[in-house]
Write a protein that holds these residues in place. Sequence first.
Motif, PDB file in Angstrom:
ATOM      1  N   GLU A  37       0.843  -1.202   0.000  1.00  0.00           N
ATOM      2  CA  GLU A  37       0.000   0.000   0.000  1.00  0.00           C
ATOM      3  C   GLU A  37       0.880   1.255   0.000  1.00  0.00           C
ATOM      4  OE1 GLU A  37      -1.952   0.858   3.657  1.00  0.00           O
ATOM      5  OE2 GLU A  37      -3.195   2.448   2.794  1.00  0.00           O
ATOM      6  N   LEU A  77       1.148   4.169  -3.053  1.00  0.00           N
ATOM      7  CA  LEU A  77       0.776   5.578  -2.859  1.00  0.00           C
ATOM      8  C   LEU A  77       1.951   6.494  -3.193  1.00  0.00           C
ATOM      9  CD1 LEU A  77      -1.339   5.365   0.442  1.00  0.00           C
ATOM     10  CD2 LEU A  77      -2.168   5.629  -1.905  1.00  0.00           C
ATOM     11  N   ASP A  93      -6.648  14.457  -1.302  1.00  0.00           N
ATOM     12  CA  ASP A  93      -6.617  14.992   0.069  1.00  0.00           C
ATOM     13  C   ASP A  93      -8.039  15.194   0.578  1.00  0.00           C
ATOM     14  OD1 ASP A  93      -3.864  15.136   0.022  1.00  0.00           O
ATOM     15  OD2 ASP A  93      -3.746  17.327   0.072  1.00  0.00           O
ATOM     16  N   GLU A 112      -9.954  11.886   1.140  1.00  0.00           N
ATOM     17  CA  GLU A 112      -9.497  11.101   2.290  1.00  0.00           C
ATOM     18  C   GLU A 112      -9.881  11.752   3.622  1.00  0.00           C
ATOM     19  OE1 GLU A 112      -5.232  10.333   2.557  1.00  0.00           O
ATOM     20  OE2 GLU A 112      -5.673   8.358   3.395  1.00  0.00           O
ATOM     21  N   ILE A 113      -9.710  13.065   3.735  1.00  0.00           N
ATOM     22  CA  ILE A 113     -10.029  13.693   5.019  1.00  0.00           C
ATOM     23  C   ILE A 113     -11.551  13.775   5.227  1.00  0.00           C
ATOM     24  CG2 ILE A 113      -9.989  16.120   4.266  1.00  0.00           C
ATOM     25  CD1 ILE A 113      -8.323  15.070   7.499  1.00  0.00           C
ATOM     26  N   THR A 159     -12.426  10.460   6.667  1.00  0.00           N
ATOM     27  CA  THR A 159     -11.960  10.399   8.055  1.00  0.00           C
ATOM     28  C   THR A 159     -12.857  11.227   8.965  1.00  0.00           C
ATOM     29  OG1 THR A 159      -9.697  10.078   7.311  1.00  0.00           O
ATOM     30  CG2 THR A 159      -9.967  10.870   9.547  1.00  0.00           C
ATOM     31  N   PHE A 209     -14.982   9.996  12.217  1.00  0.00           N
ATOM     32  CA  PHE A 209     -14.904  10.551  13.583  1.00  0.00           C
ATOM     33  C   PHE A 209     -16.289  10.977  14.083  1.00  0.00           C
ATOM     34  CE2 PHE A 209     -10.559  11.204  15.367  1.00  0.00           C
ATOM     35  CZ  PHE A 209      -9.855  10.516  14.409  1.00  0.00           C
ATOM     36  N   ARG A 257     -18.444   7.912  14.874  1.00  0.00           N
ATOM     37  CA  ARG A 257     -18.065   7.262  16.129  1.00  0.00           C
ATOM     38  C   ARG A 257     -18.348   8.153  17.336  1.00  0.00           C
ATOM     39  NH1 ARG A 257     -13.801   5.561  13.003  1.00  0.00           N
ATOM     40  NH2 ARG A 257     -12.519   7.330  13.544  1.00  0.00           N
ATOM     41  N   VAL A 272     -10.764  17.373  13.551  1.00  0.00           N
ATOM     42  CA  VAL A 272     -10.691  16.783  12.214  1.00  0.00           C
ATOM     43  C   VAL A 272     -11.519  17.608  11.232  1.00  0.00           C
ATOM     44  CG1 VAL A 272     -11.018  14.706  10.818  1.00  0.00           C
ATOM     45  CG2 VAL A 272     -10.319  14.481  13.202  1.00  0.00           C
ATOM     46  N   GLU A 317      -7.462   5.349  12.112  1.00  0.00           N
ATOM     47  CA  GLU A 317      -7.950   6.052  10.919  1.00  0.00           C
ATOM     48  C   GLU A 317      -7.148   7.325  10.625  1.00  0.00           C
ATOM     49  OE1 GLU A 317     -12.121   7.248  10.902  1.00  0.00           O
ATOM     50  OE2 GLU A 317     -12.186   6.860   8.739  1.00  0.00           O
ATOM     51  N   ILE A 318      -6.854   8.101  11.669  1.00  0.00           N
ATOM     52  CA  ILE A 318      -6.119   9.343  11.402  1.00  0.00           C
ATOM     53  C   ILE A 318      -4.649   9.054  11.084  1.00  0.00           C
ATOM     54  CG2 ILE A 318      -5.520   9.925  13.800  1.00  0.00           C
ATOM     55  CD1 ILE A 318      -6.816  12.584  11.447  1.00  0.00           C
ATOM     56  N   ALA A 373      -3.651   6.491   9.260  1.00  0.00           N
ATOM     57  CA  ALA A 373      -3.676   6.147   7.836  1.00  0.00           C
ATOM     58  C   ALA A 373      -3.795   7.416   6.992  1.00  0.00           C
ATOM     59  CB  ALA A 373      -4.843   5.198   7.540  1.00  0.00           C
ATOM     60  N   THR A 374      -4.661   8.327   7.433  1.00  0.00           N
ATOM     61  CA  THR A 374      -4.871   9.574   6.702  1.00  0.00           C
ATOM     62  C   THR A 374      -3.606  10.421   6.708  1.00  0.00           C
ATOM     63  OG1 THR A 374      -7.212   9.542   7.254  1.00  0.00           O
ATOM     64  CG2 THR A 374      -6.296  11.662   6.607  1.00  0.00           C
ATOM     65  N   GLY A 399      -1.153   9.072   4.368  1.00  0.00           N
ATOM     66  CA  GLY A 399      -1.583   9.402   3.011  1.00  0.00           C
ATOM     67  C   GLY A 399      -1.191  10.821   2.612  1.00  0.00           C
TER      68      GLY A 399
END
Lengths: 131, 131, 131, 131
Positions: free
Chosen positions: A24, A28, B52, B55-56, B59, B63, B66, B74, C55-56, C58-59, C62
């Motif tokens: 991965e 990237l 970008d 992906e954010i 994310t 957040f 959850r 975030v 998760e953050i 991984a972000t 990235g």
Amino acid sequence: MAQGALREADPELQACIDECLICERICLETMSHCLELGGGHAEAAHIRALLDCAEICATSAGFMLRGSPLHGAVCAVCAEACERCAESCESMPEVDQQMEACAETCRRCTESCRRMAAHAASGLGAIGSPA
Amino acid sequence: MAQGALREADPELQACIDECLICERICLETMSHCLELGGGHAEAAHIRALLDCAEICATSAGFMLRGSPLHGAVCAVCAEACERCAESCESMPEVDQQMEACAETCRRCTESCRRMAAHAASGLGAIGSPA
Amino acid sequence: MAQGALREADPELQACIDECLICERICLETMSHCLELGGGHAEAAHIRALLDCAEICATSAGFMLRGSPLHGAVCAVCAEACERCAESCESMPEVDQQMEACAETCRRCTESCRRMAAHAASGLGAIGSPA
Amino acid sequence: MAQGALREADPELQACIDECLICERICLETMSHCLELGGGHAEAAHIRALLDCAEICATSAGFMLRGSPLHGAVCAVCAEACERCAESCESMPEVDQQMEACAETCRRCTESCRRMAAHAASGLGAIGSPA
């Protein structure tokens, strides 16, 4: 403890998780590299192959890390995506160090995922099950 | 029930989750579109801005879904990434329907995330807390 | 070549990417472990802290792998999530080897991300820019 | 233009992308809900089923949004994960509104992904190809 067993008893699973995460990462990285190079390196099919590979590698690692019963099926698709990505890297007009390293990593991940898929299909692959 | 409260009592949170997921979707779609178009549309900085943002946004939605105490922080970064992505879309040599729609969606997501970040910073934003 | 410069010239960036990916992996692993243990280990706030962190991370990886101008802002939030995850692991009624290792990894990632965020904020952190 | 064709000409593909993203969202939401409920709802196998489903749904949407040639294979695994998640939700000791809605969404996504996988396997599914 099922999970303890998972982590200690299955070096092949651990190795496959590692291969997927390494793959991965390099995909990237290679995608950024190819976009910078531009031209044929930035063509849609190639960038798509790199993103496909990165995304399914992350998913595959996730399924293995959760000890999911479907990890074999995901690994099978992952092997396919890795192989296509390796081919795409190797087919570039100029294959530099980055693309060579990416292709090599993808091929290693293909093999590891294929073994994992075969293992799971054989019924021996229930993660955390007694040997 | 905290979670029931979450889902029923905070329409702004639900709206922001929706905006983020819609924005992720259109950014991924626009990235494919721009790679197909090639040329200036496929340049590294633009593809990067789209990835970008996608992906954010994912994310950020995660957040919020959850009910994480860090969702405000975030969302603040997400707002920034959305704004830059909108600007990148609007700066393309030719702005077609896809890029126009993408920019518009990004701007809506920017505003929604900014409100969410301000809300959280004000101390009113603890998800699931009593009103 | 900007990207070549990126990969060769910035060992701190490469190290932070590695820390984030290692941290993501161990958080996902620890989450599975804690769900298997059940009881206090499976309580919502702890699982949430582990998933937030994974998760953050991984972000964050990235954004750094893409050489995104916003990587510093993402790293700042990531540092925060890692620290909370370490605290959550350490607060468990019984802290076994897995949780100890997870907390330690999270603390290392916190530090690495904090340095990266400070570096970016100081204006020295434009990835790929001339020194 | 291939991509224009993709977006305008294939309502089934668009619908499947939507189903996957809706399914990802409700699975993440249900996971939080079940962790809050605790007890049987927070058992490892159930949380794993929800996370498996959410992750492969996101991946599946990603492959379709990129118009990847492997989208059919990913949709096939996604259908399986969605079905298992629906069964897991329905097998809970108490099936409340959230779990009912989640199971229903998963079943809809299963069907949509299965159609997409069959379509792709039949050779009619090359995204963006002439009809």
